[in-house]
Design a protein around this motif. Structure first.
Motif, mmCIF file in Angstrom:
data_model
loop_
_atom_site.group_PDB
_atom_site.id
_atom_site.type_symbol
_atom_site.label_atom_id
_atom_site.label_comp_id
_atom_site.label_asym_id
_atom_site.label_seq_id
_atom_site.Cartn_x
_atom_site.Cartn_y
_atom_site.Cartn_z
ATOM 1 N N ASN A 195 28.010 68.832 61.484
ATOM 2 C CA ASN A 195 29.310 68.263 61.151
ATOM 3 C C ASN A 195 29.598 68.434 59.662
ATOM 4 N N LEU A 196 30.866 68.659 59.317
ATOM 5 C CA LEU A 196 31.272 68.846 57.931
ATOM 6 C C LEU A 196 31.311 67.507 57.208
ATOM 7 N N ARG A 197 30.626 67.455 56.090
ATOM 8 C CA ARG A 197 30.568 66.230 55.294
ATOM 9 C C ARG A 197 31.082 66.509 53.882
ATOM 10 N N CYS A 198 31.524 65.461 53.199
ATOM 11 C CA CYS A 198 32.003 65.564 51.822
ATOM 12 C C CYS A 198 31.264 64.530 50.972
ATOM 13 N N ARG A 199 30.981 64.929 49.751
ATOM 14 C CA ARG A 199 30.288 64.034 48.834
ATOM 15 C C ARG A 199 30.892 64.183 47.441
ATOM 16 N N GLN A 200 31.143 63.050 46.792
ATOM 17 C CA GLN A 200 31.628 63.043 45.426
ATOM 18 C C GLN A 200 30.432 63.214 44.484
ATOM 19 N N VAL A 201 30.383 64.357 43.795
ATOM 20 C CA VAL A 201 29.251 64.680 42.933
ATOM 21 C C VAL A 201 29.634 64.370 41.485
ATOM 22 N N GLU A 202 28.811 63.617 40.838
ATOM 23 C CA GLU A 202 29.065 63.202 39.460
ATOM 24 C C GLU A 202 28.890 64.380 38.505
ATOM 25 N N ARG A 203 29.722 64.424 37.474
ATOM 26 C CA ARG A 203 29.585 65.439 36.433
ATOM 27 C C ARG A 203 30.119 64.880 35.116
ATOM 28 N N PRO A 204 29.627 65.368 33.993
ATOM 29 C CA PRO A 204 30.070 64.849 32.693
ATOM 30 C C PRO A 204 31.565 65.064 32.464
ATOM 31 N N ALA A 205 32.142 64.217 31.632
ATOM 32 C CA ALA A 205 33.586 64.289 31.376
ATOM 33 C C ALA A 205 33.966 65.611 30.719
ATOM 34 N N ALA A 206 33.152 66.095 29.788
ATOM 35 C CA ALA A 206 33.472 67.364 29.122
ATOM 36 C C ALA A 206 33.468 68.525 30.108
ATOM 37 N N ILE A 207 32.533 68.515 31.042
ATOM 38 C CA ILE A 207 32.474 69.598 32.032
ATOM 39 C C ILE A 207 33.625 69.476 33.031
ATOM 40 N N SER A 208 34.042 68.260 33.350
ATOM 41 C CA SER A 208 35.230 68.085 34.204
ATOM 42 C C SER A 208 36.462 68.692 33.547
ATOM 43 N N LEU A 248 32.645 78.250 14.845
ATOM 44 C CA LEU A 248 33.897 77.513 15.021
ATOM 45 C C LEU A 248 33.799 76.130 14.401
ATOM 46 N N SER A 249 32.641 75.494 14.540
ATOM 47 C CA SER A 249 32.471 74.143 14.012
ATOM 48 C C SER A 249 32.537 74.124 12.492
ATOM 49 N N VAL A 250 31.973 75.123 11.837
ATOM 50 C CA VAL A 250 31.959 75.132 10.382
ATOM 51 C C VAL A 250 33.364 75.334 9.822
ATOM 52 N N ARG A 251 34.274 75.872 10.647
ATOM 53 C CA ARG A 251 35.674 76.060 10.231
ATOM 54 C C ARG A 251 36.583 74.958 10.772
ATOM 55 N N ASN A 252 35.984 73.858 11.202
ATOM 56 C CA ASN A 252 36.716 72.666 11.640
ATOM 57 C C ASN A 252 37.449 72.902 12.961
ATOM 58 N N TYR A 253 36.912 73.765 13.813
ATOM 59 C CA TYR A 253 37.421 73.935 15.170
ATOM 60 C C TYR A 253 36.419 73.349 16.150
ATOM 61 N N GLU A 254 36.900 72.969 17.318
ATOM 62 C CA GLU A 254 36.026 72.462 18.379
ATOM 63 C C GLU A 254 35.925 73.517 19.485
ATOM 64 N N ALA A 255 34.790 73.521 20.172
ATOM 65 C CA ALA A 255 34.551 74.529 21.204
ATOM 66 C C ALA A 255 33.758 73.910 22.336
ATOM 67 N N LEU A 256 34.089 74.292 23.558
ATOM 68 C CA LEU A 256 33.341 73.945 24.760
ATOM 69 C C LEU A 256 33.155 75.242 25.534
ATOM 70 N N LEU A 257 31.931 75.775 25.511
ATOM 71 C CA LEU A 257 31.674 77.125 25.992
ATOM 72 C C LEU A 257 30.554 77.100 27.031
ATOM 73 N N GLN A 258 30.719 77.926 28.052
ATOM 74 C CA GLN A 258 29.668 78.087 29.049
ATOM 75 C C GLN A 258 28.770 79.250 28.636
ATOM 76 N N VAL A 259 27.462 79.032 28.657
ATOM 77 C CA VAL A 259 26.495 80.024 28.210
ATOM 78 C C VAL A 259 25.924 80.742 29.434
#
Length: 810
Positions: A576-589, A488-499
């Motif tokens: 007790n139920l707790r919540c936590r904000q977990v950091e993740r990269p912008a592309a994965i978000s 895809l990159s060689v044809r000037n397309y962008e891709a975000l893929l899960q392996v």
């Protein structure tokens, strides 16, 4: 009176326990009685803190020995100071010594100092004096709840307690995360060489990847429908027109192909003759097929005569039972279901020896409609969908190929690779999975040597037509691989893929090794050059303490810096139920924001709408037709919501369901079939040049409901209205004469119908004019020498109330 007062004055005040309150109780191990005159053993008094209330006057306590026992009643607990049971050689921390807290009042400081001194004084050993106290009730096997007397004092004395110090302190989440990030920083610059099929890719660990020219979606651009104006259609048929706009390039062409199949069937000498379908019948049948989803029943249960013949029980319900017999006979609908697959067959593909010639042309038409009538975003989402089909007698049940995907809700059937819009949620592109042998001949597969890469490339190339701005695609599992991203990159397309399973050239083992002990929210980024010299980025992301996710993306697909975090829910040591904000990269978000669009579309079509389950058949191609119709209904539902045609001003939890939407579309197709058919056949003179215009007073033939007339009308007939009036909403109503029709004997005549306004006043007046905007049933009087000056058409336009602008133009 004085006696009562004395009794009330002795009443012990009610103890108040809060979470975190310091308490003590006789719940320790059995020990010798401090009173040497009593031989029965007593339980040692232990100290702890209340962690939660579990019932009325019942509390759960975490004791200093690290054990949380069963809930205790309040009468077995004694409230202590916050410094009770501290060792004598250890002075407890004071509030005023904590720099993070604001200055305390002097009274609070003095009270705290006094409590500390009292707690240390109480821990000094005291000799038991003879005759002091009675026998303790905390004997072996005694009741714990009776360990406190009426005055609230412990009869066995206070025992010194001390917190456990021999057990090591478990590091918290922040400590684990910092340690994991430090370990990854120590790997910066490390190279990893991955070999696959006699080729190698060298990956280098980097800190972060943040391209300045990343492919970003333009949130201000207009997406969705481009050639559909809601103001051109009244509210009582706008959703039906939207469905037809998305389902057919020209529904009358499909009608002709179906009627051609009926003619060929009738030409057979030994076959039962079938009546040709008129445009109104065609639309009505589609309305019944779609609207049945709202009832949740199956097949012939919608016809009352069939229910009676089955001898079932009859019960009245809040929702009345469906009776499609008032709209179309059951035998007629069965004819429609039998011949509608013929409307999608292609003789050209048959002559080219295409095994999918009976349905492949429908998929091609679907893709062309989406590309020409929708505006697409820069990023697309790709996944699979299933058209469920269960063979009965043969391996494939009459289809060229079927697939079995165990992870799908309906695992057996026809698999299609599908692309959806990340903004509107509508389906944009379909490709039939033709099986292991059939897919080898597909474009790009032979040159790339990878079916997933070829399929992904064909999908984005099929969408990036007609000047569409599609430049990026997101996919998981089947589509994610280094080869796919590099092609895809060689044809000037962008891709975000899960392996997942396609791990060739990917440093999966290296990422797993260095993230196996990391907590959630930790990432490792590697950069490398693919065999075709394209820059790729591999991202390993620790989703939780037990799961690692793997991604590969092109150079301009996105950034690995911190993006939108996700909320992780867990239970702490106290339950007790707790919540936590977990950091993740912008592309994965961004990936997780769009990755489930096809799955949500499949759920709406296959589970909620469920046309395939509503109409069960033995024809292997009819379920494919219902799948295609279901996709168009789901697209219409999503686009109507996106453009504000429905759900305007409603809360998120009060939006129109897809079943309700299908019922409305079905009702409009049934009720407005004549009006829709008339609008499709006729166009006004303002849309054409003056050549060939036929006036309303002239005699002309209009496409009737007979196939021969439909086939003979090669050119569109033009009608000039007698007059046009505008209502309070700005909608133009055209008064036109009824078209000529032909009787069974071949005689032509012009229709007349009772005036609707006169009929409301119990006056029967037959008129030959109707409102073209409102349909053939809207017949009204117009001024003439025969109507005594009545102008019901004018009153019709004047009495239409002004409505709120709920629908917007697209």
């Amino acid at each position: 009176m004085s006696e009562a007062t004395t009794v009330n004055s002795r009443k012990r005040p009610v103890k108040r326990f809060d979470v975190g309150c310091r308490v003590s109780g006789s719940f320790g191990d059995y020990c010798a009685n401090p009173n040497p005159n009593i031989q029965r053993r007593v339980r040692a008094r232990i100290f702890g803190n209340i962690i939660e209330a579990v019932g009325h006057l019942q509390y759960k306590v975490m004791w200093d020995d690290g054990v949380s026992r069963e809930p205790h009643f309040s009468n077995s607990l004694r409230k202590e100071s916050s410094v009770a049971s501290f060792p004598s050689d250890l002075r407890p921390p004071r509030i005023q010594d904590n720099p993070e807290l604001p200055p305390q009042d002097q009274l609070i400081v003095d009270q705290e100092a006094e409590d500390i001194e009292d707690s240390q004084r109480d821990q000094e050993p005291e000799e038991h004096l003879p005759g002091q106290g009675d026998e303790s009730s905390d004997e072996e096997g005694g009741s714990v709840g009776e360990a406190v007397d009426e005055e609230g004092e412990d009869r066995m004395g206070q025992m010194p307690g001390q917190l456990q110090t021999e057990n090591p302190v478990t590091p918290d989440y922040a400590t684990k995360k910092a340690a994991a990030q430090d370990a990854i920083k120590a790997l910066l610059g490390k190279e990893v060489v991955i070999k696959h099929k006699n080729k190698t890719v060298t990956w280098t660990v980097i800190d972060d990847w943040d391209p300045v020219d990343a492919l970003v979606e333009n949130d201000r651009a207009a997406y969705g429908l481009t050639s559909f104006n809601t103001k051109e259609h009244p509210q009582n048929e706008v959703l039906a027109q939207l469905f037809l706009h998305l389902a057919f390039a020209d529904w009358q062409v499909n009608l002709e192909k179906m009627n051609d199949a009926i003619i060929q069937h009738n030409n057979k000498s030994n076959s039962k003759k079938v009546k040709l379908f008129s445009p109104e019948e065609f639309l009505t049948a589609f309305g019944l097929l779609i609207g049945a989803a709202e009832y949740g029943a199956r097949g012939s249960q919608f016809w009352e005569t069939t229910r009676d013949s089955m001898g079932g029980e009859h019960w009245e319900s809040m929702v009345p039972e469906a009776n499609f017999n008032t709209h179309m006979k059951l035998y007629r609908f069965k004819d429609f279901c039998h011949f509608i697959p013929f409307a999608y067959k292609s003789l050209t593909l048959k002559n080219n020896n295409d095994p999918w010639w009976e349905f492949a042309d429908a998929v091609t038409e679907f893709n062309n409609i989406r590309m020409s009538r929708l505006s697409l975003p820069s990023w697309l989402s790709i996944d699979e969908l299933m058209a469920s089909w269960k063979p009965r007698k043969t391996a494939t049940g009459g289809l060229p190929n079927i697939s079995f995907i165990v992870r799908k809700p309906k695992p057996l059937g026809t698999e299609m690779k599908s692309v959806a819009c990340t903004k509107t949620g509508a389906m944009l592109h379909l490709e039939i999975h033709r099986g292991k042998e059939g897919i080898k001949a597909a474009r790009h597969n032979s040159s790339m040597g990878a079916t997933s890469a070829g399929c992904t490339l064909r999908a984005i190339e099929g969408c990036a037509v007609n000047d569409q701005p599609c430049r990026g695609i997101k996919g998981d599992a089947y589509f994610g691989s280094v080869v796919c991203a590099s092609e895809l990159s060689v044809r000037n397309y962008e891709a975000l893929l899960q392996v997942k399973q396609n791990t060739g050239f990917y440093p999966k083992a290296f990422i797993e090794e260095h993230l196996k002990n990391a907590p959630g929210g930790v990432k490792i980024v590697l950069s490398g050059l693919a065999p075709n010299e394209q820059r790729l980025i591999a991202v390993g992301y620790r989703y939780s303490s037990k799961k690692t996710l793997f991604f590969v993306m092109t150079a301009k697909a996105g950034s690995t810096k911190a993006g939108v975090p996700y909320q992780m829910k867990y239970t702490d040591g106290f339950g007790n139920l707790r919540c936590r904000q977990v950091e993740r990269p912008a592309a994965i978000s961004d990936f997780f924001r769009d990755s489930n669009i096809v799955d949500c579309h499949n759920q709406g079509r296959q589970h909620d709408l469920a046309l395939e389950e509503t109409w069960v058949t033995t024809d292997c191609y009819f379920p494919l037709v219902t799948t295609l119709i279901g996709i168009s209904v789901t697209d219409a539902w999503k686009l109507a919501d996106y453009h504000g045609i429905i759900n305007f001003g409603k809360q998120e939890d009060n939006r129109m369901s897809i079943r309700r939407f299908a019922g409305i579309v079905g009702n409009q197709l049934v009720r407005r079939a004549c009006s829709i058919a008339a609008k499709t056949d006729q166009h006004f003179a303002s849309d054409f040049s003056q050549e060939g215009i036929v006036t309303a007073s002239s005699s002309f033939d209009v496409c009737s409901t007979v196939l021969s007339s439909l086939s003979s009308c090669q050119e569109q007939q033009v009608v000039i209205p007698t007059r046009s009036l505008t209502d309070a909403n700005g909608e133009v109503h055209h008064q036109v004469i009824f078209p000529l029709t032909q009787s069974s004997s071949g005689k032509k005549y012009r229709r007349t119908r009772p005036c609707k306004l006169c009929h409301e006043n119990d006056v029967k007046k037959l008129v030959g004019f109707y409102c073209f905007t409102c349909g053939l049933s809207a017949a009204y009087c117009c001024p003439s020498t025969y109507q005594d000056g009545r102008d019901c058409f004018l009153k019709h336009a004047e009495r239409i109330p002004r409505r709120n602008e709920a629908r917007v133009a697209v």
